[in-house]
Scaffold this motif. Structure first.
Motif, PDB file in Angstrom:
ATOM      1  N   ALA A  45      -2.966  17.528 -27.999  1.00  0.00           N
ATOM      2  CA  ALA A  45      -3.941  16.521 -27.586  1.00  0.00           C
ATOM      3  C   ALA A  45      -3.516  15.283 -26.720  1.00  0.00           C
ATOM      4  N   VAL A  46      -2.615  14.631 -27.471  1.00  0.00           N
ATOM      5  CA  VAL A  46      -1.901  13.528 -26.645  1.00  0.00           C
ATOM      6  C   VAL A  46      -1.539  13.783 -25.262  1.00  0.00           C
ATOM      7  N   LEU A  81     -12.504   6.735 -17.743  1.00  0.00           N
ATOM      8  CA  LEU A  81     -11.109   6.352 -18.567  1.00  0.00           C
ATOM      9  C   LEU A  81     -11.811   5.713 -19.675  1.00  0.00           C
ATOM     10  N   ASP A  82     -12.705   4.648 -19.611  1.00  0.00           N
ATOM     11  CA  ASP A  82     -13.250   3.886 -20.668  1.00  0.00           C
ATOM     12  C   ASP A  82     -13.601   4.773 -21.798  1.00  0.00           C
ATOM     13  N   ARG A  83     -14.424   5.839 -21.550  1.00  0.00           N
ATOM     14  CA  ARG A  83     -14.955   6.541 -22.471  1.00  0.00           C
ATOM     15  C   ARG A  83     -13.759   7.343 -23.142  1.00  0.00           C
ATOM     16  N   THR A  87     -13.314   6.690 -27.192  1.00  0.00           N
ATOM     17  CA  THR A  87     -13.692   7.890 -28.282  1.00  0.00           C
ATOM     18  C   THR A  87     -12.744   8.559 -28.718  1.00  0.00           C
ATOM     19  N   THR A  88     -11.327   8.410 -28.375  1.00  0.00           N
ATOM     20  CA  THR A  88     -10.318   9.416 -28.770  1.00  0.00           C
ATOM     21  C   THR A  88      -9.883   8.782 -30.201  1.00  0.00           C
ATOM     22  N   HIS A  89      -9.345   9.860 -31.135  1.00  0.00           N
ATOM     23  CA  HIS A  89      -9.037   9.399 -32.467  1.00  0.00           C
ATOM     24  C   HIS A  89      -7.528   8.846 -32.593  1.00  0.00           C
ATOM     25  N   PHE A  90      -6.980   9.012 -31.603  1.00  0.00           N
ATOM     26  CA  PHE A  90      -5.506   8.415 -31.677  1.00  0.00           C
ATOM     27  C   PHE A  90      -5.338   7.284 -30.911  1.00  0.00           C
ATOM     28  N   CYS A  91      -4.389   6.406 -30.927  1.00  0.00           N
ATOM     29  CA  CYS A  91      -4.142   4.949 -30.513  1.00  0.00           C
ATOM     30  C   CYS A  91      -3.733   5.083 -28.781  1.00  0.00           C
ATOM     31  N   ARG A 106      -9.879   0.949 -29.614  1.00  0.00           N
ATOM     32  CA  ARG A 106     -10.448   0.443 -30.910  1.00  0.00           C
ATOM     33  C   ARG A 106      -9.623   1.125 -32.039  1.00  0.00           C
ATOM     34  N   ALA A 107      -9.068   2.352 -31.849  1.00  0.00           N
ATOM     35  CA  ALA A 107      -8.223   3.020 -32.914  1.00  0.00           C
ATOM     36  C   ALA A 107      -6.850   2.137 -33.153  1.00  0.00           C
ATOM     37  N   TYR A 108      -6.171   1.781 -31.947  1.00  0.00           N
ATOM     38  CA  TYR A 108      -5.140   0.933 -32.206  1.00  0.00           C
ATOM     39  C   TYR A 108      -5.361  -0.203 -32.930  1.00  0.00           C
ATOM     40  N   GLY A 109      -6.401  -0.870 -32.512  1.00  0.00           N
ATOM     41  CA  GLY A 109      -6.764  -2.233 -33.185  1.00  0.00           C
ATOM     42  C   GLY A 109      -7.009  -2.128 -34.600  1.00  0.00           C
ATOM     43  N   ASP A 110      -7.496  -1.027 -35.032  1.00  0.00           N
ATOM     44  CA  ASP A 110      -7.853  -0.794 -36.417  1.00  0.00           C
ATOM     45  C   ASP A 110      -6.507  -0.396 -36.957  1.00  0.00           C
TER      46      ASP A 110
END
Length: 265
Positions: A45-46, A81-83, A87-91, A106-110
């Motif tokens: 996926a990455v 690219l913004d989307r 929306t991806t679950h990984f950072c 957002r995932a990385y920030g979390d």
């Protein structure tokens, strides 16, 4: 490795009613297969997302050079690219060539415990000092070669209570028109739970091996005790038999003389 040359993970349970220990062994490939499949799926996926990201950038640059209306194409691609970023679950992290944050999702920030807007403008290794990782990042900028690592340990300096965490991560250098690396796309996936489960299985396997060695040692000790007790018992019985034989020998002549006297009368 068992007798059939297959690496196995053992578990056991003591059944007190029958004074038995039941051991169950499963192939390590069987136990770890779900985790390995998940790791491969995450890596794919990455890789797929990074490939899409790079392809879109290349396409945007080509369109920019080929068409007068490239600004609209570029805007649409960056919206896509913004989307992907959000929306991806990984950072996902975009760093400039000096390893300053340009953007995080957002995932990385979390995962780091901060909102995404906290990071832009800050240097990655000012926030998260790590000499080995910094050398890897700077080498990717210098050579333009991507880099991937699996289950790499990391401790957050601002969150020591989180302990050691484990991450699969990749670096994808992004190059400009002249082939110079302008920045890095940094993609991460936390695998701490899987790594901890793997470590727990390894520790459990070691405990089982230690227990088996203890059981074998106990059995050997018990055999020695039984042999010693049996030896003492046999020696005592032989001694008693010898005494009895000597006693019977002492009585035998007297009994023969009594028999002759009775015959003479």
């Amino acid at each position: 490795v068992s007798l059939d040359q297959v690496r196995r993970i053992m578990s056991f349970r003591h059944i007190s009613e029958y004074d038995l220990i039941v051991a169950v062994t499963e192939s390590s490939d069987t136990v770890l297969a779900p985790w390995r499949r998940a790791a491969v799926a995450a890596a794919l996926a990455v890789a797929a997302t990074l490939s899409i990201f790079l392809a879109l950038l290349i396409f945007s640059l080509r369109e920019l050079n080929a068409h007068a209306g490239a600004e609209e194409v570029l805007r649409e691609n960056f919206e896509l690219l913004d989307r992907i970023f959000e929306t991806t679950h990984f950072c996902l992290v975009y760093l400039d060539r000096d390893l300053n944050f340009v953007r995080v999702n957002r995932a990385y920030g979390d995962a780091c415990g901060y909102p995404p807007e906290y990071f832009p403008g800050k240097n990655h290794f000012d926030l998260y000092p790590h000499a080995e990782d910094e050398a890897i990042f700077r080498r990717a900028v210098a050579t333009g070669e991507p880099f991937t690592v699996y289950a790499k340990p990391f401790e957050f300096p601002d969150h020591p209570e989180w302990g050691v965490t484990y991450w699969d991560w990749s670096l994808l250098p992004l190059k400009g028109h002249e082939g110079r690396v302008d920045g890095l796309l940094f993609a991460l996936l936390e695998v701490t739970a899987s790594k901890n489960a793997e470590n727990a299985l390894r520790e459990n396997s070691q405990r089982i091996r230690d227990l088996l060695r203890s059981l074998v040692g106990a059995q050997e000790t018990e055999r020695r005790w039984v042999a010693a007790d049996l030896h003492d018992l046999i020696a005592q019985n032989i001694g008693a038999v010898g005494i009895e034989i000597e006693r019977l020998r002492g009585r035998l002549p007297a009994e023969k003389d009594d028999g002759r006297a009775a015959a003479a009368e």
